[in-house]
Design an enzyme around this catalytic site. Structure first.
Site, PDB file in Angstrom:
ATOM      1  CB  CYS A   1      -0.979  -0.037   1.165  1.00  0.00           C
ATOM      2  SG  CYS A   1      -2.372   1.104   0.976  1.00  0.00           S
TER       3      CYS A   1
ATOM      4  CG  HIS B   1      -3.305  -3.520   3.676  1.00  0.00           C
ATOM      5  ND1 HIS B   1      -2.274  -2.882   4.326  1.00  0.00           N
ATOM      6  CD2 HIS B   1      -3.992  -2.554   3.034  1.00  0.00           C
ATOM      7  CE1 HIS B   1      -2.338  -1.575   4.101  1.00  0.00           C
ATOM      8  NE2 HIS B   1      -3.379  -1.348   3.313  1.00  0.00           N
TER       9      HIS B   1
ATOM     10  CD  GLU C   1      -0.605  -5.446   6.117  1.00  0.00           C
ATOM     11  OE1 GLU C   1      -1.028  -4.269   6.176  1.00  0.00           O
ATOM     12  OE2 GLU C   1      -0.313  -6.008   5.033  1.00  0.00           O
TER      13      GLU C   1
END
Length: 214
Positions: free
Chosen positions: A84, A192, A194
């Site tokens: 990002c 994302h 994560e």
């Protein structure tokens, strides 16, 4: 394996990213943006709003002292992953082709987003089948990827497009959500991974992406 996660003023995904790697059995070091002598196999530029996203997303972060260390790491052939805001930094540093614009509808978008695996001949996507559909969270206001026709052709001809959006949420050229460089060592993606590392929270598909670097 050693992982270094660079933390800038305004970064907000560094601890999530470290937690994801810990789930994979890797202890990641969080490195302050004023440090440039870190040693790692993989350097991660995480998501957030570095320096408040003033000027353009990533435009100020590229001048941080840590970036000289990132450049040296890249020149040595080390892996670099920009997620990002980190992807935006890699574009600003010209380590990846293209640029980011404001989302086409000028609104911040935050949702789970379906994506297609375009190339799996790289570390990030090697654990997936080509054309496999996955879903990952996105959260950005400047995720509208732009590149001129020459650079788009280069990315396509060299098999450097890793991910594309299904039902493009931001206006990105050719639906591009992630790319890598010609060495296939430097990766940028807007989704994302994560934020998708716990089945309890809905999905751990992000771990499968990050595991490709191990």
């Amino acid at each position: 394996m050693k992982v270094a996660i660079i933390r800038f003023l305004g970064t907000n995904c560094e601890f999530d990213t470290a937690y994801a790697f810990e789930k994979l059995g890797v202890k990641a070091d969080i490195v302050w943006h004023e440090q440039n002598d870190f040693k790692a196999d993989l350097v991660v530029l995480p998501g957030g709003f570095s320096y408040g996203d003033y000027l353009r997303s990533g435009a100020i972060a590229k001048f941080a002292r840590a970036m000289s260390g990132v450049l040296a790491h890249a020149k040595r052939g080390g892996f670099v992953l920009g997620i990002c805001n980190g992807f935006q930094m890699l574009l600003e540093m010209r380590l990846l082709k293209g640029a980011m614009k404001h989302n086409e509808n000028l609104s911040f978008v935050s949702k789970n987003q379906p994506l297609k695996i375009i190339s799996n001949d790289n570390a990030l996507c090697k654990n997936f089948a080509k054309n496999e559909i996955v879903s990952l969270p996105i959260a950005h206001g400047e995720g509208n990827f732009f590149a001129d026709e020459s650079d788009l052709k280069f990315l396509q001809d060299k098999d450097l497009i890793t991910l594309k959006y299904e039902n493009n949420p931001n206006g990105s050229k050719c639906d591009i959500a992630g790319i890598c460089d010609e060495s296939k060592k430097i990766f940028g993606l807007m989704p994302h991974p994560e934020r998708a590392c716990e089945t309890l929270l809905g999905s751990d598909i992000g771990l499968k992406l990050l595991k490709g670097f191990l």
